[in-house]
Design a protein around this motif. Structure first.
Motif, PDB file in Angstrom:
ATOM      1  N   LEU A 185       0.826  -1.210   0.000  1.00  0.00           N
ATOM      2  CA  LEU A 185       0.000   0.000   0.000  1.00  0.00           C
ATOM      3  C   LEU A 185       0.856   1.254   0.000  1.00  0.00           C
ATOM      4  O   LEU A 185       0.568   2.225  -0.704  1.00  0.00           O
ATOM      5  N   LEU A 186       1.921   1.249   0.802  1.00  0.00           N
ATOM      6  CA  LEU A 186       2.797   2.412   0.847  1.00  0.00           C
ATOM      7  C   LEU A 186       3.520   2.602  -0.484  1.00  0.00           C
ATOM      8  O   LEU A 186       3.638   3.727  -0.989  1.00  0.00           O
ATOM      9  N   SER A 187       3.980   1.512  -1.087  1.00  0.00           N
ATOM     10  CA  SER A 187       4.662   1.604  -2.380  1.00  0.00           C
ATOM     11  C   SER A 187       3.741   2.166  -3.450  1.00  0.00           C
ATOM     12  O   SER A 187       4.131   3.023  -4.251  1.00  0.00           O
ATOM     13  N   GLU A 188       2.488   1.686  -3.469  1.00  0.00           N
ATOM     14  CA  GLU A 188       1.531   2.183  -4.460  1.00  0.00           C
ATOM     15  C   GLU A 188       1.238   3.668  -4.243  1.00  0.00           C
ATOM     16  O   GLU A 188       1.141   4.447  -5.199  1.00  0.00           O
ATOM     17  N   LEU A 189       1.083   4.062  -2.975  1.00  0.00           N
ATOM     18  CA  LEU A 189       0.779   5.457  -2.670  1.00  0.00           C
ATOM     19  C   LEU A 189       1.922   6.366  -3.087  1.00  0.00           C
ATOM     20  O   LEU A 189       1.712   7.406  -3.714  1.00  0.00           O
ATOM     21  N   ALA A 210      -4.785  12.871  -1.913  1.00  0.00           N
ATOM     22  CA  ALA A 210      -4.875  11.408  -1.922  1.00  0.00           C
ATOM     23  C   ALA A 210      -6.189  10.932  -2.543  1.00  0.00           C
ATOM     24  O   ALA A 210      -6.227   9.884  -3.194  1.00  0.00           O
ATOM     25  N   GLU A 211      -7.251  11.699  -2.340  1.00  0.00           N
ATOM     26  CA  GLU A 211      -8.552  11.291  -2.870  1.00  0.00           C
ATOM     27  C   GLU A 211      -8.594  11.287  -4.393  1.00  0.00           C
ATOM     28  O   GLU A 211      -9.451  10.650  -4.995  1.00  0.00           O
ATOM     29  N   GLU A 212      -7.675  11.998  -5.016  1.00  0.00           N
ATOM     30  CA  GLU A 212      -7.630  12.053  -6.481  1.00  0.00           C
ATOM     31  C   GLU A 212      -6.813  10.912  -7.078  1.00  0.00           C
ATOM     32  O   GLU A 212      -6.750  10.773  -8.300  1.00  0.00           O
ATOM     33  N   LEU A 213      -6.204  10.083  -6.247  1.00  0.00           N
ATOM     34  CA  LEU A 213      -5.331   9.018  -6.745  1.00  0.00           C
ATOM     35  C   LEU A 213      -6.120   7.731  -6.973  1.00  0.00           C
ATOM     36  O   LEU A 213      -7.029   7.400  -6.204  1.00  0.00           O
ATOM     37  N   PRO A 214      -5.744   6.965  -7.988  1.00  0.00           N
ATOM     38  CA  PRO A 214      -6.452   5.712  -8.292  1.00  0.00           C
ATOM     39  C   PRO A 214      -5.893   4.521  -7.518  1.00  0.00           C
ATOM     40  O   PRO A 214      -5.739   3.423  -8.066  1.00  0.00           O
ATOM     41  N   VAL A 215      -5.542   4.713  -6.233  1.00  0.00           N
ATOM     42  CA  VAL A 215      -4.974   3.632  -5.436  1.00  0.00           C
ATOM     43  C   VAL A 215      -5.694   3.569  -4.100  1.00  0.00           C
ATOM     44  O   VAL A 215      -6.333   4.528  -3.666  1.00  0.00           O
ATOM     45  N   SER A 216      -5.577   2.414  -3.448  1.00  0.00           N
ATOM     46  CA  SER A 216      -6.140   2.263  -2.112  1.00  0.00           C
ATOM     47  C   SER A 216      -5.246   2.958  -1.100  1.00  0.00           C
ATOM     48  O   SER A 216      -4.018   2.900  -1.194  1.00  0.00           O
ATOM     49  N   ILE A 217      -5.864   3.623  -0.144  1.00  0.00           N
ATOM     50  CA  ILE A 217      -5.095   4.316   0.888  1.00  0.00           C
ATOM     51  C   ILE A 217      -5.667   3.944   2.251  1.00  0.00           C
ATOM     52  O   ILE A 217      -6.826   3.564   2.374  1.00  0.00           O
ATOM     53  N   ASN A 218      -4.829   3.996   3.250  1.00  0.00           N
ATOM     54  CA  ASN A 218      -5.316   3.824   4.623  1.00  0.00           C
ATOM     55  C   ASN A 218      -4.655   4.876   5.502  1.00  0.00           C
ATOM     56  O   ASN A 218      -3.764   5.614   5.070  1.00  0.00           O
ATOM     57  N   GLU A 219      -5.106   4.938   6.732  1.00  0.00           N
ATOM     58  CA  GLU A 219      -4.645   5.996   7.622  1.00  0.00           C
ATOM     59  C   GLU A 219      -3.154   5.889   7.931  1.00  0.00           C
ATOM     60  O   GLU A 219      -2.462   6.899   8.029  1.00  0.00           O
ATOM     61  N   SER A 260      -0.213  12.945  11.981  1.00  0.00           N
ATOM     62  CA  SER A 260      -1.197  11.869  11.836  1.00  0.00           C
ATOM     63  C   SER A 260      -2.350  12.344  10.948  1.00  0.00           C
ATOM     64  O   SER A 260      -2.835  13.473  11.109  1.00  0.00           O
ATOM     65  N   VAL A 261      -2.764  11.488  10.026  1.00  0.00           N
ATOM     66  CA  VAL A 261      -3.885  11.802   9.129  1.00  0.00           C
ATOM     67  C   VAL A 261      -4.940  10.723   9.273  1.00  0.00           C
ATOM     68  O   VAL A 261      -4.642   9.531   9.118  1.00  0.00           O
ATOM     69  N   LYS A 262      -6.174  11.136   9.584  1.00  0.00           N
ATOM     70  CA  LYS A 262      -7.292  10.203   9.728  1.00  0.00           C
ATOM     71  C   LYS A 262      -8.499  10.768   8.986  1.00  0.00           C
ATOM     72  O   LYS A 262      -9.252  11.578   9.538  1.00  0.00           O
ATOM     73  N   PRO A 263      -8.686  10.366   7.724  1.00  0.00           N
ATOM     74  CA  PRO A 263      -9.823  10.889   6.949  1.00  0.00           C
ATOM     75  C   PRO A 263     -11.166  10.638   7.628  1.00  0.00           C
ATOM     76  O   PRO A 263     -12.070  11.475   7.512  1.00  0.00           O
ATOM     77  N   SER A 264     -11.299   9.533   8.353  1.00  0.00           N
ATOM     78  CA  SER A 264     -12.568   9.222   9.018  1.00  0.00           C
ATOM     79  C   SER A 264     -12.923  10.252  10.076  1.00  0.00           C
ATOM     80  O   SER A 264     -14.097  10.442  10.412  1.00  0.00           O
TER      81      SER A 264
END
Length: 447
Positions: A185-189, A210-219, A260-264
């Motif tokens: 996930l980190l490599s893709e991001l 990050a929301e504009e990227l075509p990859v899965s992201i997590n916190e 720290s980033v937490k979209p939720s």
């Protein structure tokens, strides 16, 4: 035809009124030999000349101009050169200014620049800067301040007056790296977010990017990227508009450098670029290192950050008692962990020499939880000699909330033997392990 005659009459009357208003007084002054006196509320560059004659106004304005010039030099700064220009660069024309005065208003001073300075100034710069510096735009900005006799320093960065895409002028202005455990996930991001643009005089949101990227992201991966960008941004003049930290310092971060980033929870990482040119943030993974570089025009001042006033916050010891524990035994239900507090500062070396506090980071301690022998309603003295009093809740039999998890000091509370509530460790009374807080074990409650 009648309309044409009427229109011509109207123009003639208007011209007569204007001639009477402006030329009449001048004619009277010529005939009478008296000087013009300016009406009240008339001023030049904020300097009142109401009630003064032209000669008095000229003397007053000339004095203010001379005082302003004595206190002003112009400074044109690059990362390597600071070019000082004498106030002789300004050519004030007080007589022309008074000729243009409109009664009852505030008028700017008429001023121009001595263009002979241009070749002397530009000769001190490297060729790429000399070729691309927009001299006319800069002189217009300087003249705007001079015409009002503004008191603020006349200090300018040369990079505010060049186009934003002159490649030979771009440099790496800041960089930072952290050690991480590489994941897919980190490599893709990082691959998708390898270059980010901080637009001139605009905000940058990591969540929006990050929301504009075509990859899965997590916190976690977003927080790792935010931490690295934050570490680099501290050595720039970017404003940190939004930044959060975790309850516990992650393994990949150092004290004072975490983000720290937490979209939720809408916990974003937001920067603001105050410069007149864009900056590029580049991310790359090299082995177990995540590296961030910030590229753009060099800053006139050198920025650097520091973490100071580091404090260790010792955990408290929470003791619960139970009849299922041998009198001589102490069972550790949870090991304590030391908390931390530190202050993050940014400083600069240069003409302004700023020092500002960026943040105060606080990571709460994790309390140590011990289980010892004791029976509800009885005085408890353990064989180790480290006895304690039953808490106020124990003495009244109100035991509903006393078995909370001591690992989260910021959300849970424990009541000590004096009836005081534990919250922020700074506000709470520290408890020595030899004089612990006593709590009743859940097993005893069921008896």
């Amino acid at each position: 035809m009648e309309h044409a005659k009427g229109f011509g009459l109207l123009i003639g009357m208007t011209a007569f009124l204007l001639l009477f208003t402006y030329v009449g007084p001048m004619g009277w002054q010529l005939v009478s030999g008296e000087e013009k006196v300016y009406e009240p509320n008339t001023s030049v560059a904020g300097i009142s000349i109401g009630g003064l004659t032209e000669s008095e106004a000229s003397t007053k304005l000339s004095g203010h101009v001379s005082d302003w010039e004595r206190q002003r030099d112009i400074l044109l700064e690059s990362e390597t050169e600071k070019v000082r220009i004498s106030s002789d660069f300004f050519l004030f024309d007080v007589e022309a200014t008074l000729d243009e005065v409109v009664e009852g208003t505030d008028q700017d001073l008429v001023v121009r620049t001595d263009e002979s300075y241009q070749s002397e100034v530009e000769s001190q710069w490297k060729p790429a800067l000399r070729t691309n510096f927009e001299w006319e735009d800069w002189t217009a900005a300087v003249l705007e301040k001079a015409s009002d006799l503004e008191e603020e320093p006349l200090v300018y960065s040369v990079y505010n007056f060049v186009p934003s895409d002159v490649s030979p002028l771009l440099e790496t202005v800041a960089e930072y790296e952290i050690s991480v455990k590489e994941t897919s996930l980190l490599s893709e991001l990082v691959s998708s977010m390898d270059t980010l643009t901080l637009k001139s005089e605009q905000e940058f949101s990591l969540i929006e990017a990050a929301e504009e990227l075509p990859v899965s992201i997590n916190e976690e991966t977003l927080s790792i990227v935010a931490t690295t960008i934050f570490g680099a941004a501290l050595d720039t003049n970017f404003a940190i508009q939004q930044r959060h930290i975790s309850q516990k310092l992650p393994d990949y971060a150092v004290l004072g450098r975490e983000a720290s980033v937490k979209p939720s929870q809408n916990d974003d990482f937001v920067l603001y670029n105050p410069n007149s040119s864009d900056y590029i943030i580049s991310l790359s993974l090299e082995g177990s290192n995540l590296i961030v570089e910030v590229r753009g025009y060099p800053f006139v001042e050198q920025y650097f950050s520091s973490v100071e006033d580091v404090q260790a916050i010792e955990p408290r010891t929470i003791v619960r008692y139970s009849s299922f524990v041998n009198p001589s035994d102490v069972q550790v239900e949870q090991e304590g962990e030391t908390g931390q507090r530190a202050f993050v500062y940014r400083s600069s070396r240069g003409e302004s020499g700023i020092r500002e506090k960026i943040a105060e980071d606080y990571y709460p301690p994790v309390n140590r939880v011990e289980l010892r022998y004791g029976v509800e309603g009885e005085e408890n003295n353990d064989s180790s000699g480290s006895g304690g009093d039953v808490s106020a809740d124990d003495s009244t039999g109100n035991n509903n909330d006393r078995d909370q998890d001591a690992a989260s000091d910021d959300t849970n509370t424990d009541t000590d033997a004096d009836g005081e509530t534990e919250g922020n460790p700074d506000d709470a009374k520290e408890v020595d392990p030899s004089n612990p807080i006593w709590e009743q074990d859940e097993a005893d409650k069921e008896k």
